[in-house]
Design a protein around this motif. Structure first.
Motif, PDB file in Angstrom:
ATOM      1  N   LYS A   1     -30.805 -33.469 -84.768  1.00  0.00           N
ATOM      2  CA  LYS A   1     -31.405 -32.326 -85.460  1.00  0.00           C
ATOM      3  C   LYS A   1     -31.285 -31.048 -84.634  1.00  0.00           C
ATOM      4  O   LYS A   1     -31.015 -29.967 -85.181  1.00  0.00           O
ATOM      5  CB  LYS A   1     -32.874 -32.616 -85.764  1.00  0.00           C
ATOM      6  CG  LYS A   1     -33.081 -33.706 -86.810  1.00  0.00           C
ATOM      7  CD  LYS A   1     -34.561 -33.949 -87.069  1.00  0.00           C
ATOM      8  CE  LYS A   1     -34.760 -35.046 -88.105  1.00  0.00           C
ATOM      9  NZ  LYS A   1     -36.204 -35.329 -88.332  1.00  0.00           N
ATOM     10  N   VAL A   2     -31.481 -31.153 -83.320  1.00  0.00           N
ATOM     11  CA  VAL A   2     -31.364 -29.982 -82.458  1.00  0.00           C
ATOM     12  C   VAL A   2     -29.931 -29.451 -82.484  1.00  0.00           C
ATOM     13  O   VAL A   2     -29.698 -28.236 -82.517  1.00  0.00           O
ATOM     14  CB  VAL A   2     -31.798 -30.322 -81.015  1.00  0.00           C
ATOM     15  CG1 VAL A   2     -31.480 -29.174 -80.065  1.00  0.00           C
ATOM     16  CG2 VAL A   2     -33.292 -30.629 -80.975  1.00  0.00           C
TER      17      VAL A   2
ATOM     18  N   VAL B   1     -29.296 -27.513 -85.876  1.00  0.00           N
ATOM     19  CA  VAL B   1     -29.907 -26.181 -85.885  1.00  0.00           C
ATOM     20  C   VAL B   1     -29.181 -25.239 -84.930  1.00  0.00           C
ATOM     21  O   VAL B   1     -28.949 -24.060 -85.238  1.00  0.00           O
ATOM     22  CB  VAL B   1     -31.403 -26.281 -85.518  1.00  0.00           C
ATOM     23  CG1 VAL B   1     -32.013 -24.895 -85.380  1.00  0.00           C
ATOM     24  CG2 VAL B   1     -32.153 -27.084 -86.582  1.00  0.00           C
ATOM     25  N   SER B   2     -28.791 -25.753 -83.776  1.00  0.00           N
ATOM     26  CA  SER B   2     -28.138 -24.919 -82.767  1.00  0.00           C
ATOM     27  C   SER B   2     -26.768 -24.433 -83.236  1.00  0.00           C
ATOM     28  O   SER B   2     -26.424 -23.260 -83.065  1.00  0.00           O
ATOM     29  CB  SER B   2     -27.996 -25.697 -81.455  1.00  0.00           C
ATOM     30  OG  SER B   2     -29.261 -26.066 -80.951  1.00  0.00           O
TER      31      SER B   2
ATOM     32  N   ALA C   1     -25.855 -24.116 -86.310  1.00  0.00           N
ATOM     33  CA  ALA C   1     -26.121 -23.165 -87.391  1.00  0.00           C
ATOM     34  C   ALA C   1     -26.447 -21.783 -86.828  1.00  0.00           C
ATOM     35  O   ALA C   1     -26.034 -20.757 -87.385  1.00  0.00           O
ATOM     36  CB  ALA C   1     -27.267 -23.669 -88.263  1.00  0.00           C
ATOM     37  N   MET C   2     -27.178 -21.739 -85.715  1.00  0.00           N
ATOM     38  CA  MET C   2     -27.492 -20.455 -85.079  1.00  0.00           C
ATOM     39  C   MET C   2     -26.231 -19.759 -84.578  1.00  0.00           C
ATOM     40  O   MET C   2     -26.066 -18.543 -84.745  1.00  0.00           O
ATOM     41  CB  MET C   2     -28.474 -20.672 -83.928  1.00  0.00           C
ATOM     42  CG  MET C   2     -29.880 -21.039 -84.361  1.00  0.00           C
ATOM     43  SD  MET C   2     -30.966 -21.395 -82.953  1.00  0.00           S
ATOM     44  CE  MET C   2     -31.047 -19.791 -82.165  1.00  0.00           C
TER      45      MET C   2
ATOM     46  N   GLY D   1     -28.361 -20.913 -79.324  1.00  0.00           N
ATOM     47  CA  GLY D   1     -27.745 -22.068 -79.959  1.00  0.00           C
ATOM     48  C   GLY D   1     -26.820 -22.815 -79.020  1.00  0.00           C
ATOM     49  O   GLY D   1     -26.832 -24.049 -78.957  1.00  0.00           O
TER      50      GLY D   1
ATOM     51  N   VAL E   1     -21.603 -27.625 -89.384  1.00  0.00           N
ATOM     52  CA  VAL E   1     -23.025 -27.847 -89.671  1.00  0.00           C
ATOM     53  C   VAL E   1     -23.178 -28.844 -90.815  1.00  0.00           C
ATOM     54  O   VAL E   1     -24.027 -29.743 -90.774  1.00  0.00           O
ATOM     55  CB  VAL E   1     -23.726 -26.517 -90.016  1.00  0.00           C
ATOM     56  CG1 VAL E   1     -25.151 -26.772 -90.528  1.00  0.00           C
ATOM     57  CG2 VAL E   1     -23.786 -25.605 -88.794  1.00  0.00           C
TER      58      VAL E   1
END
Length: 393
Positions: free
Chosen positions: A68-69, A72-73, A75-76, A103, A167
Motif C-alpha cells: 500500500k505504501v 501511494v508513493s 502515485a505521488m 514519494g 500505479v
C-alpha cells in the motif's frame, strides 16, 4: 517470479524521474529564465522530501504494509511529474519537487527493506540495476522528444502517464503483497526487538561508524552531482548541443545499469569489499579521463566508466553493513547510513551547482575526483578496522 518482476518494475519507476531534471535542465532553465545553478534548489527539495519520508517509512510500512505504501508513493511521483509538465514558473517546480521527493523516499526505503528481508543478496544488485534502467530511459526519451520537435514538458507528461500505469498494476498486485507480509505483527516485533531499547544515536557510537556514514555521504554526492550536472558539463565545457547532450548522457546510466547487472553475478565469486574497491578505482579513472583535454568521444567513454565504477559500490555497502557492525546493530546503522546518503544528495548538488555556475563548469571533474579519493580512503579504512576487529575476535 512475477511478484519479483513487479518489484523490479517499481524500481524502474523510481529511476525514471531521478535522471530527468539533469537531462532537461539545459532547456528548462532557458525557457523559464532562471540561472543554471538553480536546479540545485529543486534537487535539494526532492532530496529533503526523500529524507523525511525515509525517516517515517518504517512506521508507515509497519502499519499499512509495503504494498500500500508503494502504491501511494508511486502515485505521488506520478502526480508530481504531471505538475512539472504544467509548470508556468520556477516556483511551481519547487512546489512539485516536494511530493516527488516524499514519494521516492518511501518507495526506496520500503523496497530495499523488503528485498533484503525476503530475497537473496544478489537481488539487491539487480534491484538497483533496474533503477539504472529507469534512470537511463529518462534521458533517452527526452532526447528523442526534443529532437523530434517536442518540448521538455512532453517528456515529463509521458513519464507521468507511465507512472500512473504502474500505479494501476500495483493496485492489482496488493493481494500478492499480503502473502509476504503481515504489517501489524512481524514487523512490529522486529522493530521493538531491534531498535526500541537503543538510543537514537547509538549506531554512531559503534567503532568505524563515522567512516561508514562518510562513505554513503560521499557516494551520493558523486552520483547525484553527476546526475544533475553531467549533461550541463557536456554543454558548457565540451560544446554539445543540449538535445544531443541529453541523449548521450544516458551512457552514464547505461554504465550503472550494466555494472549492477554484472555485479549480481560477480558477487557470487567476489566479496563486497573487493567490488567496492574495483568500483572506486574505475570511477576515479573515469573522472580522470573526463578531466583530460581529449576529443568529445573520450568524454562519452568517461561517462560509461564513471557509471560502471559507481554501479557496485552502493549495493555492496548496504549488504556489507551486518559484516561491519553485526546483525544486532545493522538495522539501526542502516537507517543512519541512508540518512547520510540522502544528506549528500540534498546538500552537495546545490552547492556544487552554485560553484560551477559562478566560477566554471570545468571545476566539476576536480570536485568529483576529490570526493572519489575520499570515498576510496574511507572504505579501505573501514575494511581495515573490520578485519582487525575480526582477527581480535
Amino acid at each position: 517470479m512475477i511478484f519479483l518482476a513487479l518489484i523490479y518494475l517499481s524500481f524502474i519507476s523510481l529511476g525514471l524521474p531521478d535522471s530527468l531534471l539533469g537531462s532537461t535542465w539545459p532547456v528548462m532553465n532557458m525557457e523559464l529564465g532562471v540561472l543554471v545553478g538553480n536546479a540545485g534548489y529543486i534537487s535539494g527539495l526532492v532530496s529533503g522530501g526523500t529524507i523525511l519520508s525515509s525517516l517515517f517509512s518504517h512506521r508507515l510500512i509497519r502499519r499499512f504494509g509495503t504494498g500500500k505504501v508503494t502504491v501511494v508513493s508511486v502515485a505521488m511521483t506520478a502526480a508530481a511529474l504531471m505538475g512539472f509538465s504544467l509548470s508556468p514558473s520556477f516556483l511551481w517546480l519547487l512546489a512539485c519537487a516536494v511530493p516527488l521527493g516524499l514519494g521516492a523516499g518511501a518507495v526506496d526505503s520500503g523496497l530495499n527493506e523488503f528485498v533484503a528481508e525476503h530475497y537473496a543478496a544478489k537481488h539487491m544488485n539487480w534491484l538497483h540495476c533496474f533503477w539504472g534502467v529507469g534512470a537511463m530511459l529518462g534521458p533517452i526519451l527526452i532526447s528523442a522528444l526534443l529532437q523530434s520537435g517536442h518540448s521538455w514538458r512532453d517528456g515529463y507528461r509521458s513519464l507521468s502517464v507511465i507512472q500512473f500505469a504502474l500505479v494501476a498494476l500495483l493496485l492489482l498486485s496488493l493481494p500478492m503483497w499480503r502473502k509476504y507480509e503481515n504489517p501489524g505483527t512481524a514487523r512490529q516485533v522486529q522493530t521493538s526487538a531491534g531498535g526500541a531499547k537503543q538510543g537514537l544515536f547509538a549506531p554512531l557510537r559503534v567503532k568505524g561508524a563515522p567512516y561508514a556514514m562518510l562513505t554513503f555521504f560521499l557516494y551520493t554526492s558523486i552520483e547525484s552531482s553527476m546526475m544533475l550536472w553531467g549533461a550541463s558539463y557536456l554543454v558548457k565545457v565540451k560544446g554539445f548541443l543540449p538535445e544531443i547532450a541529453a541523449g548521450w548522457f544516458s551512457l552514464f546510466f547505461l554504465g550503472i545499469t550494466a555494472g549492477r547487472a554484472l555485479s549480481g553475478f560477480v558477487s557470487i565469486k567476489l566479496n563486497n569489499e573487493t567490488l567496492i574497491r574495483i568500483g572506486s578505482v574505475l570511477m576515479i579513472t573515469g573522472v580522470i579521463v573526463m578531466l583530460l583535454p581529449m576529443p568529445a568521444l573520450f568524454s562519452l567513454c568517461a561517462l560509461v566508466l564513471i557509471g560502471l565504477g559507481l554501479a557496485p559500490i552502493f549495493p555492496s555497502m548496504l549488504h556489507q553493513t551486518p559484516v561491519h557492525f553485526g546483525k544486532d546493530n545493522a538495522q539501526a546503522t542502516m537507517g543512519f547510513q541512508m540518512a547520510c546518503a540522502y544528506t549528500g544528495t540534498t546538500l552537495m548538488p546545490p552547492l556544487f551547482g552554485q560553484l560551477f555556475s559562478h566560477v566554471s563548469f570545468s571545476l566539476m571533474p576536480y570536485v568529483l575526483l576529490a570526493c572519489g579519493a575520499g570515498l576510496l580512503i574511507c572504505t579501505m579504512r573501514l575494511s581495515a578496522m573490520a578485519k582487525k576487529h575480526g582477527d581480535a575476535g
